[in-house]
Design an enzyme around this catalytic site. Sequence first.
Site: not given
Length: 412
Positions: A311, A341
């Site tokens: 979110r 990453c």
Amino acid sequence: MFSYSQNDLYCEQVPLADLAARTGTPVYVYSSQTLLDNYRAYDEAFGDLPHTVCYAVKANSSLGVLALLAKAGAGFDIVSGGELFRVLRAGGDPAKVVFSGVGKTAAEVEYALSNGIHSFNCESEAELALIDALAGRLGVKAGFSIRVNPDVDAATHPYISTGLSQHKFGIAMADAAAVYERARRLPNLSAEGVSCHIGSQMLDPAPILEAVDRVLAMAAALGAQGDHIRHVDLGGGLGVAYQPGEKTPAIGSFIESLKARLRRSGLAVMVEPGRSIAAPAGVLLTRVLYRKKNGTKEFVIVDAAMNDLIRPALYKAHHEVIPVRRNTLPPITADVVGPVCETGDFLARDRHMANVMPGDFLAVCTAGAYGFVQSSNYNSRPRAPEVLVEGAAWRVIRQRETYEDLVKAETR
Ligand SMILES: *Cc1c(COP(=O)(O)O)cnc(C)c1O
């Protein structure tokens, strides 16, 4: 129900530091009391008005959560065949299931028909024709309601706003009556009502009230041409407080504000709340791995990431991040980031927060809805377990995934 006793954060009567030490982190923890309180707030506010509270499964679809709500008498709003499978597996009553969504496939419609769901919230004429044909083949009647697009602005995040004519959802108000009348004459359909759902995380009830007025006017107009309308479905969308002090309508008073006009309509009412039932009932617990500074910028690196809770990355959503054990150190301002990453992998940015150290646990609050359900295996990270707390007891309702789980559907 999450609160501090002394300096320790509890879910109901369970100290979360102990729980996290036992389950490992990241882990989602849900309060059964909060889930039930929120469901009952809807159910009780309607009182003697004929009603069904259809919990929106997509907000949190874990079997343990669904089973708890099914036992309390909830109906369910589903948006896929997979969600129906979950509802049935959790012991939910198919006669209280409504099926929403713009893209129901023939296989999903057949699956729902053969399990005797209450009705389909239909979003196009082509869908109505498909449901009629499949119901005929199976020799059953399919309940339907027309999901209208009331063209009101939900005033929420654009990705979760659904009630404007530019959105893919629903049938335009101008066309709805004609579509309804044609559908009503199809031999294998049984007319049930009119539905709408204009968006999610609405903090201002005004747009919902406006949509309700339009839907009731539409229902009255349809009813005037016959007695082929039984219910109105008002959708979900009530917002929750993600930030302390954020003003949200209380569930009870919100429903109270609708009751007079609903009673006047003489129709049964359905609602489809998801977030307002589940979001406040959950936290995501995570452990601090490292602290580091890049120039003047502070980072708190934790073991939960965007694959666990997307979110913040997806909607720039705010979640409070609080310590599971409070300390007396001066607060810091930092980004709370995960191991994935991507620069978009953050849980909080420039956050004034507790001065936590590696090994400490943090709770990411109001994570019970659209949290675990949107999690993924991105970066080949096994998904987090889920825990349901009931008083002083807790149990794992979904195990942590293993490395073997990551590849079990694959071949080389
Ligand atoms: C998502 C959705 C809901 C639930 O919305 P919340 O904001 O979680 O209450 C209800 N009905 C439909 C059709 C939906 O798509």
